[in-house]
Design an enzyme around this catalytic site. Structure first.
Site, PDB file in Angstrom:
ATOM      1  N   CYS A 131       0.816  -1.215   0.000  1.00 42.79           N
ATOM      2  CA  CYS A 131       0.000   0.000   0.000  1.00 42.79           C
ATOM      3  C   CYS A 131       0.853   1.269   0.000  1.00 42.79           C
ATOM      4  O   CYS A 131       0.332   2.351  -0.278  1.00 42.79           O
ATOM      5  CB  CYS A 131      -0.990  -0.009   1.162  1.00 42.79           C
ATOM      6  SG  CYS A 131      -0.265  -0.199   2.772  1.00 42.79           S
ATOM      7  N   HIS A 132       2.148   1.136   0.238  1.00 39.51           N
ATOM      8  CA  HIS A 132       3.029   2.303   0.141  1.00 39.51           C
ATOM      9  C   HIS A 132       3.119   2.820  -1.300  1.00 39.51           C
ATOM     10  O   HIS A 132       3.529   3.948  -1.515  1.00 39.51           O
ATOM     11  CB  HIS A 132       4.435   1.977   0.679  1.00 39.51           C
ATOM     12  CG  HIS A 132       5.123   0.876  -0.054  1.00 39.51           C
ATOM     13  ND1 HIS A 132       4.928  -0.459   0.260  1.00 39.51           N
ATOM     14  CD2 HIS A 132       5.997   0.900  -1.088  1.00 39.51           C
ATOM     15  CE1 HIS A 132       5.665  -1.205  -0.544  1.00 39.51           C
ATOM     16  NE2 HIS A 132       6.321  -0.404  -1.382  1.00 39.51           N
TER      17      HIS A 132
END
Length: 169
Positions: A131-132
């Protein structure tokens, strides 16, 4: 239900991995005892799996691997699972997308960007589900459970000298 937890010290701080029933169920930038508390304590029956998962994360952080083989179990809602699966399947190492881009990939209106962001915020297995790689529509770094400094560090790790534009959107 209790879990087996192992941790490693990274340049971003302590990263702990929790395993249960043959899969990683947690991966967070926090001390092992804190992650264990989220799952109701520890047990040691998944020691090999937890240690293998930590070794994979260490190899990723060292730039030695780009993908993970350890199975993960998310334990999230159907919508959140759909968002996290799309991210994992459609956003390769070294690329970034916006929340709106990810919403559109899921055949949702751009207005669903906030719902996508909420799903990403609930990601129980940071790094394993990347999700980064999701940023604001302007390219600005926004929200990350591990902190924005860690998000920047992970994106820097994934950047390559030949990648002029890391964005897919």
């Amino acid at each position: 239900m209790s879990v087996t937890v192992r941790s490693t010290v990274t340049e971003f701080g302590e990263l702990s991995v929790a395993a249960r029933d043959g899969a990683v169920v947690g991966c967070q930038f926090m001390p092992a005892d804190q992650l264990a508390q989220r799952f109701g304590g520890t047990r040691d029956d998944e020691r090999d799996l937890a240690e293998r998962a930590v070794a994979e994360v260490e190899a990723y952080l060292a730039g030695e691997t780009r993908e993970f083989a350890t199975p993960v179990r998310l334990g999230v809602s159907e919508f959140d699972n759909r968002v996290l699966a799309a991210l994992t399947e459609r956003v390769p190492y070294g690329k970034t997308v916006s929340y709106g881009w990810l919403a559109r990939e899921l055949d949702l209106p751009v207005a669903a960007s906030r719902a996508v962001g909420k799903a990403l915020a609930g990601n129980p297995v940071l790094v394993f589900v990347p999700c980064h790689r999701v940023v604001g529509s302007s390219g600005a770094l926004t929200g990350y459970a591990g902190g924005l400094q860690v998000k920047r560090g992970l994106l820097d790790l994934e950047s390559t000298p030949d990648s002029d534009d890391l964005r897919l959107f």
